[in-house]
Design a protein around this motif. Structure first.
Motif, PDB file in Angstrom:
ATOM      1  N   PHE B   5     -15.634   6.989   0.886  1.00  0.00           N
ATOM      2  CA  PHE B   5     -14.724   8.132   0.878  1.00  0.00           C
ATOM      3  C   PHE B   5     -13.723   8.081   2.026  1.00  0.00           C
ATOM      4  O   PHE B   5     -12.785   8.829   2.056  1.00  0.00           O
ATOM      5  N   ARG B   6     -13.992   7.227   2.984  1.00  0.00           N
ATOM      6  CA  ARG B   6     -13.047   7.128   4.089  1.00  0.00           C
ATOM      7  C   ARG B   6     -12.193   5.874   3.998  1.00  0.00           C
ATOM      8  O   ARG B   6     -11.248   5.705   4.738  1.00  0.00           O
ATOM      9  N   VAL B  45       0.004  12.408   0.131  1.00  0.00           N
ATOM     10  CA  VAL B  45      -1.168  11.559   0.298  1.00  0.00           C
ATOM     11  C   VAL B  45      -1.525  11.386   1.774  1.00  0.00           C
ATOM     12  O   VAL B  45      -0.680  10.984   2.577  1.00  0.00           O
ATOM     13  N   LYS B  46      -2.758  11.719   2.106  1.00  0.00           N
ATOM     14  CA  LYS B  46      -3.225  11.665   3.492  1.00  0.00           C
ATOM     15  C   LYS B  46      -4.122  10.461   3.746  1.00  0.00           C
ATOM     16  O   LYS B  46      -4.558  10.231   4.867  1.00  0.00           O
ATOM     17  N   LEU B  47      -4.462   9.732   2.680  1.00  0.00           N
ATOM     18  CA  LEU B  47      -5.328   8.570   2.811  1.00  0.00           C
ATOM     19  C   LEU B  47      -4.499   7.391   3.295  1.00  0.00           C
ATOM     20  O   LEU B  47      -3.425   7.134   2.759  1.00  0.00           O
ATOM     21  N   PRO B  48      -4.995   6.645   4.288  1.00  0.00           N
ATOM     22  CA  PRO B  48      -4.242   5.448   4.704  1.00  0.00           C
ATOM     23  C   PRO B  48      -4.247   4.426   3.568  1.00  0.00           C
ATOM     24  O   PRO B  48      -5.303   4.053   3.075  1.00  0.00           O
TER      25      PRO B  48
END
Lengths: 172, 172, 172, 172
Positions: B5-6, B45-48
């Motif tokens: 999830f990360r 979108v906040k996910l790298p």
């Protein structure tokens, strides 16, 4: 390939920024009806879905009774994959009520930072993201926003940044 | 909660309807540059994410060499969660090339039936849907379109209906 | 063919619903910057235009000093064709201040019932409509909204219906 | 104030880029139905208008018979203010047929460089612009595109630049 990929899912609508519309007479954003059918049509959704328009309110106006109503709607759902469309301001609180009940279902909370009716809304992306999460994650309650997935007991909204973060600390 | 999830994910762009733009001088839909950055901004979108603009072509013009290039881009990816944005007409063929290689990664093919530049495009929904699938499904290659997920070896495009179906038969 | 068709025009921006944007952090419509350049690009405007970003406020907050500032901006304009983008709530009051001055220019007030940033805004249509009116009408001040043109001294906003009407009675 | 400001106008639709829609099955821009009602709703048009959906074709496919049909539709119109929505490629030719007939009406040709169905279309701006021109200009035939108005006998499309120019030379 498990059956999960063929199962229908349920979408429970509660309102929130996601569903706000501009009222040209009042000159403000209000609730009239959900945009969910328009969104599903835009997404050309081919999966059989059940849609439950439960509430249409700002999440700041959600009471404990409203949260319990969402929990009961999840409990009563015949579908095991559930997306709850919710205002972002108290999404985490409702996710805690639902998550604490430990239902044997995958319940994913999502919403939008920008209303669907406003140009450049994150609603379509978030809805697609949450729906795939609901179809694929193990049972539990989650918050899925802006391409990140959080377990219900490790998430908070950072109102200054306008995003969700792990309570336990991101990227630690 | 697993690390999945990360994790960051990778998006490999190859073009397709998803990325067509209207050329006002020529009066037709062509390729100039990918809409992916605009889509990620819209999705807040906040996910790298790593973005690899590999090709920008109609999938009917994809050769076997192009498909192998996509496979190699997947193989070389340091991220285990990969979305491949692809034209729908030959998405299944490329998914077979990638799926047959049995990489230890989750590779999700998606695209759009309506270009992002056209009103009411399914591109934002599909991108969100595919990205969550790439973050959560076990290793393998999949096609994820319009709220349905298919394994790479059991999917075909029904060109008349404009949708994807299981080769083995839907809802049988 | 008179020179009027080749003359440049001036657009004076004062704000209003036309220019409101959604602030995702505050969760409300506010002013940050004008949408006028985006609108002119969307309209593929080929006429040389002067743009004067004078104010960026809700027209309910307009004072008499603001209205005199608009009048002075019209008076000082080297172009004889002027569009004033204005909030609808007090558009009529400002049009009266400008109209009463009997400048030898064609000054057309317009705005929007729905912000440009909201899907389905009337802003592009109204801007095009007002600009043609400013290029073609005889000297005077007018309100031009939603395909109707009113002289400054015979117009009122009907707030219940969300439209402009002749003070002297429509369709009498 | 003349009656002109209260008169209804007529819009004659012939198709063109303005009205092209994306066909998700064929993967191309085609004609199915006109966007005009959607545009009038978006413009919140309050003027009583007659709409005549005459043709729905690419203007490259217009024959002399089609042009004469447009002329007859203008001649038969009870309204003296007429907008003709037309493809840009042969708009000038049809304007010449109509303009040469010297009808005692104001007939304004307009269209779009980008289809209404594509994000950022100039169709709403051009429609508003042309409608105001039809309501205010003296009798004659005109081309009104992208904030410029041309008499029918002094205009050509510059296909390389994607804009209209005076035959006699712009800004000379």
């Amino acid at each position: 390939m498990s059956d999960a990929f063929r199962s229908a899912a349920r979408i429970i609508v509660t309102g929130g920024t996601f569903d706000k519309r501009y009222d040209a007479i009042k000159g403000e954003l209000t609730f009239t009806e959900t945009h969910l059918p328009a969104l599903l049509e835009q997404g050309r959704v081919k999966l059989p879905l059940a849609v439950d328009i439960r509430l249409l309110i700002d999440s700041l106006q959600m009471t404990e009774a409203h949260r319990l109503e969402v929990l009961e709607a999840c409990r009563a759902s015949p579908e095991r994959s559930i997306v709850v469309v919710h205002g972002t301001d108290t999404m985490v609180q409702t996710a805690r009520v639902v998550g604490g009940a430990k239902l044997d279902k995958t319940i994913v909370f999502t919403g939008a930072m920008v209303p669907y009716s406003v140009q450049g809304s994150d609603a379509p992306f978030n809805l697609g993201f949450a729906l795939a999460a609901a179809l694929t994650l193990p049972a539990g309650a989650y918050v899925a926003m802006n391409a990140r997935i959080f377990p219900w007991d490790d998430v908070d909204k950072d109102r200054t940044a306008g995003e969700f973060k792990r309570t336990s600390g991101d990227r630690a």
